[in-house]
Design a protein around this motif. Structure first.
Motif, PDB file in Angstrom:
ATOM      1  N   ILE A 175       2.545 -40.948  -5.723  1.00  0.00           N
ATOM      2  CA  ILE A 175       2.384 -41.514  -7.060  1.00  0.00           C
ATOM      3  C   ILE A 175       3.069 -42.870  -7.190  1.00  0.00           C
ATOM      4  N   LEU A 176       4.224 -43.034  -6.578  1.00  0.00           N
ATOM      5  CA  LEU A 176       4.953 -44.294  -6.691  1.00  0.00           C
ATOM      6  C   LEU A 176       4.163 -45.449  -6.078  1.00  0.00           C
ATOM      7  N   SER A 177       3.411 -45.177  -5.026  1.00  0.00           N
ATOM      8  CA  SER A 177       2.558 -46.216  -4.428  1.00  0.00           C
ATOM      9  C   SER A 177       1.448 -46.618  -5.392  1.00  0.00           C
ATOM     10  N   VAL A 178       1.019 -45.696  -6.232  1.00  0.00           N
ATOM     11  CA  VAL A 178       0.017 -46.029  -7.260  1.00  0.00           C
ATOM     12  C   VAL A 178       0.605 -47.070  -8.206  1.00  0.00           C
ATOM     13  N   PHE A 179       1.859 -46.853  -8.616  1.00  0.00           N
ATOM     14  CA  PHE A 179       2.532 -47.760  -9.546  1.00  0.00           C
ATOM     15  C   PHE A 179       2.614 -49.177  -8.964  1.00  0.00           C
ATOM     16  N   ILE A 180       2.990 -49.297  -7.690  1.00  0.00           N
ATOM     17  CA  ILE A 180       3.123 -50.618  -7.072  1.00  0.00           C
ATOM     18  C   ILE A 180       1.751 -51.245  -6.838  1.00  0.00           C
ATOM     19  N   THR A 181       0.784 -50.443  -6.412  1.00  0.00           N
ATOM     20  CA  THR A 181      -0.572 -50.955  -6.182  1.00  0.00           C
ATOM     21  C   THR A 181      -1.163 -51.512  -7.470  1.00  0.00           C
ATOM     22  N   VAL A 182      -0.957 -50.795  -8.564  1.00  0.00           N
ATOM     23  CA  VAL A 182      -1.466 -51.255  -9.864  1.00  0.00           C
ATOM     24  C   VAL A 182      -0.831 -52.591 -10.241  1.00  0.00           C
ATOM     25  N   GLN A 183       0.430 -52.791  -9.890  1.00  0.00           N
ATOM     26  CA  GLN A 183       1.082 -54.070 -10.182  1.00  0.00           C
ATOM     27  C   GLN A 183       0.321 -55.224  -9.528  1.00  0.00           C
ATOM     28  N   PHE A 184       0.018 -55.085  -8.242  1.00  0.00           N
ATOM     29  CA  PHE A 184      -0.694 -56.158  -7.527  1.00  0.00           C
ATOM     30  C   PHE A 184      -2.126 -56.305  -8.039  1.00  0.00           C
ATOM     31  N   LEU A 185      -2.790 -55.185  -8.281  1.00  0.00           N
ATOM     32  CA  LEU A 185      -4.166 -55.264  -8.783  1.00  0.00           C
ATOM     33  C   LEU A 185      -4.200 -55.943 -10.152  1.00  0.00           C
ATOM     34  N   THR A 186      -3.204 -55.670 -10.981  1.00  0.00           N
ATOM     35  CA  THR A 186      -3.124 -56.314 -12.306  1.00  0.00           C
ATOM     36  C   THR A 186      -2.957 -57.823 -12.162  1.00  0.00           C
ATOM     37  N   ILE A 187      -2.111 -58.227 -11.209  1.00  0.00           N
ATOM     38  CA  ILE A 187      -1.921 -59.672 -10.965  1.00  0.00           C
ATOM     39  C   ILE A 187      -3.233 -60.313 -10.535  1.00  0.00           C
ATOM     40  N   PHE A 188      -3.976 -59.640  -9.650  1.00  0.00           N
ATOM     41  CA  PHE A 188      -5.258 -60.196  -9.182  1.00  0.00           C
ATOM     42  C   PHE A 188      -6.267 -60.304 -10.323  1.00  0.00           C
ATOM     43  N   VAL A 189      -6.258 -59.315 -11.225  1.00  0.00           N
ATOM     44  CA  VAL A 189      -7.146 -59.368 -12.392  1.00  0.00           C
ATOM     45  C   VAL A 189      -6.755 -60.532 -13.301  1.00  0.00           C
TER      46      VAL A 189
ATOM     47  N   ALA B 219      -0.157 -42.701   2.034  1.00  0.00           N
ATOM     48  CA  ALA B 219      -0.655 -43.648   1.037  1.00  0.00           C
ATOM     49  C   ALA B 219      -0.938 -45.004   1.663  1.00  0.00           C
ATOM     50  N   SER B 220      -0.093 -45.434   2.615  1.00  0.00           N
ATOM     51  CA  SER B 220      -0.296 -46.739   3.251  1.00  0.00           C
ATOM     52  C   SER B 220      -1.611 -46.785   4.028  1.00  0.00           C
ATOM     53  N   THR B 221      -2.094 -45.619   4.440  1.00  0.00           N
ATOM     54  CA  THR B 221      -3.389 -45.552   5.116  1.00  0.00           C
ATOM     55  C   THR B 221      -4.519 -45.986   4.194  1.00  0.00           C
ATOM     56  N   PHE B 222      -4.363 -45.704   2.901  1.00  0.00           N
ATOM     57  CA  PHE B 222      -5.445 -45.963   1.941  1.00  0.00           C
ATOM     58  C   PHE B 222      -5.284 -47.263   1.164  1.00  0.00           C
ATOM     59  N   LEU B 223      -4.171 -47.968   1.363  1.00  0.00           N
ATOM     60  CA  LEU B 223      -3.989 -49.248   0.662  1.00  0.00           C
ATOM     61  C   LEU B 223      -5.126 -50.230   0.950  1.00  0.00           C
ATOM     62  N   PRO B 224      -5.555 -50.386   2.223  1.00  0.00           N
ATOM     63  CA  PRO B 224      -6.658 -51.322   2.472  1.00  0.00           C
ATOM     64  C   PRO B 224      -7.919 -50.974   1.692  1.00  0.00           C
ATOM     65  N   LEU B 225      -8.186 -49.675   1.474  1.00  0.00           N
ATOM     66  CA  LEU B 225      -9.384 -49.285   0.719  1.00  0.00           C
ATOM     67  C   LEU B 225      -9.309 -49.781  -0.716  1.00  0.00           C
ATOM     68  N   ALA B 226      -8.138 -49.636  -1.334  1.00  0.00           N
ATOM     69  CA  ALA B 226      -7.984 -50.054  -2.733  1.00  0.00           C
ATOM     70  C   ALA B 226      -8.182 -51.557  -2.876  1.00  0.00           C
ATOM     71  N   PHE B 227      -7.553 -52.348  -1.983  1.00  0.00           N
ATOM     72  CA  PHE B 227      -7.672 -53.802  -2.091  1.00  0.00           C
ATOM     73  C   PHE B 227      -9.052 -54.283  -1.634  1.00  0.00           C
ATOM     74  N   PHE B 228      -9.677 -53.549  -0.728  1.00  0.00           N
ATOM     75  CA  PHE B 228     -11.065 -53.841  -0.369  1.00  0.00           C
ATOM     76  C   PHE B 228     -11.963 -53.604  -1.577  1.00  0.00           C
ATOM     77  N   GLY B 229     -11.628 -52.573  -2.370  1.00  0.00           N
ATOM     78  CA  GLY B 229     -12.418 -52.266  -3.565  1.00  0.00           C
ATOM     79  C   GLY B 229     -12.343 -53.367  -4.600  1.00  0.00           C
ATOM     80  N   ILE B 230     -11.142 -53.923  -4.836  1.00  0.00           N
ATOM     81  CA  ILE B 230     -11.020 -55.008  -5.815  1.00  0.00           C
ATOM     82  C   ILE B 230     -11.697 -56.267  -5.296  1.00  0.00           C
TER      83      ILE B 230
END
Length: 446
Positions: A76-90, A39-50
């Motif tokens: 799945i747990l990484s999804v939960f934490i990623t959504v937390q940060f993405l929500t803050i950015f939104v 999952a950590s491999t794909f974290l940059p893709l998600a934040f690059f997307g936002i």
């Protein structure tokens, strides 16, 4: 990073800082946390997307869906934490009044596409897990480390769960010097890194929310993966800053960072390398004791591969058990077959693809309680034929066995509708791949 900064040097330095960070080494090399590591491999893709949605003119939203979907497939747990940060950015963009109708529409598109690409995981989660009295991993903060432990382990450059490594620690502690020269996005990244580090330690009052939905993370140091990502972004910014570095110095610094990162990597994994040399002489033996726990490091080969199924694992042995099964976990784990409700017999099973087989010999027709957890869509076969089963008091399947040898195979077979839904993400992935290939061809023509 190349796309956002238009700098080859910054992209290389970012890749080195993040890929070889102590946290990722822990996940992939010394901690054996494979799902979170992928999952950590794909974290940059998600934040690059936002970033593409909020800070570029075309508001490209597909990359956010790709990144989030790949995280869903990994952990799945990484999804939960990623959504937390993405929500803050939104929320930050909402507060700045920077979310236009077009951006809002693209965010919704990204959410729907993420669901479409992830149907293979989401659908069985909704149909076979939610509402079926299955207990997930124990909620609540299990291990909480102090800030001093975090600093000490990072200074030691250890590849432990509480370390980000000495390089990223220096960036964390010195980034404030150039804070006023950062652009808005870099400032958000640096502040997010600070908070991610705070969240990972006892500085944050976890005990107050341990029993809330946030307690599902169990180990607060999971936030350090995000701290490493944000600090790698800031580190690459500082090390290639034109306002204080000449071109020659930048090249030298990039080379130095490369050397330091690789030295740091080998330093962090040397204990694991040493341990592996010992493990090469330690082969897993057949467990004749009962519920003996499997060793953390052991070597498997063709002859002893099946022995691992006779041990209990260190953590999570009873995760995702049906509610009633907890009370009888030991009898299930010891492979105790119950015949006619009273006769108990330990039978060593044979593992197979997506199933497990028990050979039960009966002197006369009897009811057989098989020590395998029964979930929705659990199917039982007896001598090659699917048979009906009911649920026992152990939350295991009971079948009517015949006199003689019963070769009982228990499998999980998804509903037919699942296979229909699988066609949707497959089609979507093909369309995205085709779009990427066509866009590359257009770029080459231009």
């Amino acid at each position: 990073m190349k796309d956002t900064s238009k700098s080859d040097r910054r992209a290389i330095i970012f890749a080195l800082l993040y890929t070889l960070s102590a946290r990722r080494i822990y996940l992939g090399v010394t901690g054996y946390v494979l799902g979170e590591f992928i999952a950590s491999t794909f974290l940059p893709l998600a934040f690059f997307g936002i970033y593409k949605i909020f800070y570029t003119k075309n508001h490209d939203w597909i990359m956010l869906s790709i990144g989030m979907s790949l995280i869903v497939y990994s952990h799945i747990l990484s999804v939960f934490i990623t959504v937390q940060f993405l929500t803050i950015f939104v929320l930050i963009q909402l507060f700045r009044k920077k979310i236009t109708f077009k951006i809002f529409k693209n965010l919704l598109k990204a959410i729907f596409l993420t669901f479409g690409l992830s149907l293979g995981i989401i659908f069985p989660f909704l149909t076979d897990y939610i509402g079926h009295n299955i207990e997930g991993p124990r909620s609540g903060v299990l291990i909480l480390e102090s800030a001093s432990d975090f600093v000490q382990q990072s200074l030691a450059n250890s590849s432990s769960g509480m370390s980000i490594g000495i390089v990223l620690l220096i960036i964390l502690l010195t980034g404030w010097i150039l804070f006023n020269k950062f652009n808005f996005v870099d400032k958000i990244m640096y502040i997010s890194a600070i908070f991610a580090c705070i969240f990972s330690t006892s500085i944050f009052p976890w005990m107050l929310i341990s029993n809330s939905v946030f307690g599902v993370i169990q180990l607060p140091w999971r936030y350090l993966s995000y701290a490493c990502l944000f600090l790698a972004i800031i580190g690459s910014k500082i090390m290639t800053a034109e306002y204080w570095l000449t071109s020659y110095f930048t090249k030298c610094l990039a080379l130095l960072v490369m050397i330091v990162c690789f030295i740091s990597y080998f330093g962090a994994v040397q204990n694991q390398v040493k341990e592996n040399s010992v493990v090469q002489k330690s082969y897993l033996k057949k467990n004749t004791v009962g519920l003996k726990q499997i060793p953390i490091s052991v070597q498997l080969n063709n002859s002893n591969y099946n022995y691992q199924f006779g041990y209990s694992v260190k953590n999570g042995e009873t995760d995702y058990y049906p509610n009633k099964a907890f009370k009888y976990a030991k009898s299930i784990q010891k492979h105790i077959v119950i015949i006619d409700g009273n006769r108990r017999k330990k039978i060593t099973p044979s593992p197979m693809s997506n199933g497990i087989m028990y050979a039960v010999r009966l002197k006369h027709d009897s009811k057989i309680d098989i020590p395998v957890l029964k979930y929705s869509n659990t199917i039982v076969f007896d001598n090659g034929k699917a048979v009906s089963s009911r649920t026992s008091y152990r939350d295991t399947p009971i079948i009517n066995g015949k006199r003689g040898v019963n070769s009982i195979v228990v499998k999980y077979i998804p509903s037919r509708f699942f296979y229909v839904l699988i066609a949707i993400p497959i089609l979507l992935w093909i369309l995205i791949f085709t779009k990427v290939v066509l866009s590359i061809k257009v770029m080459h023509r231009n």
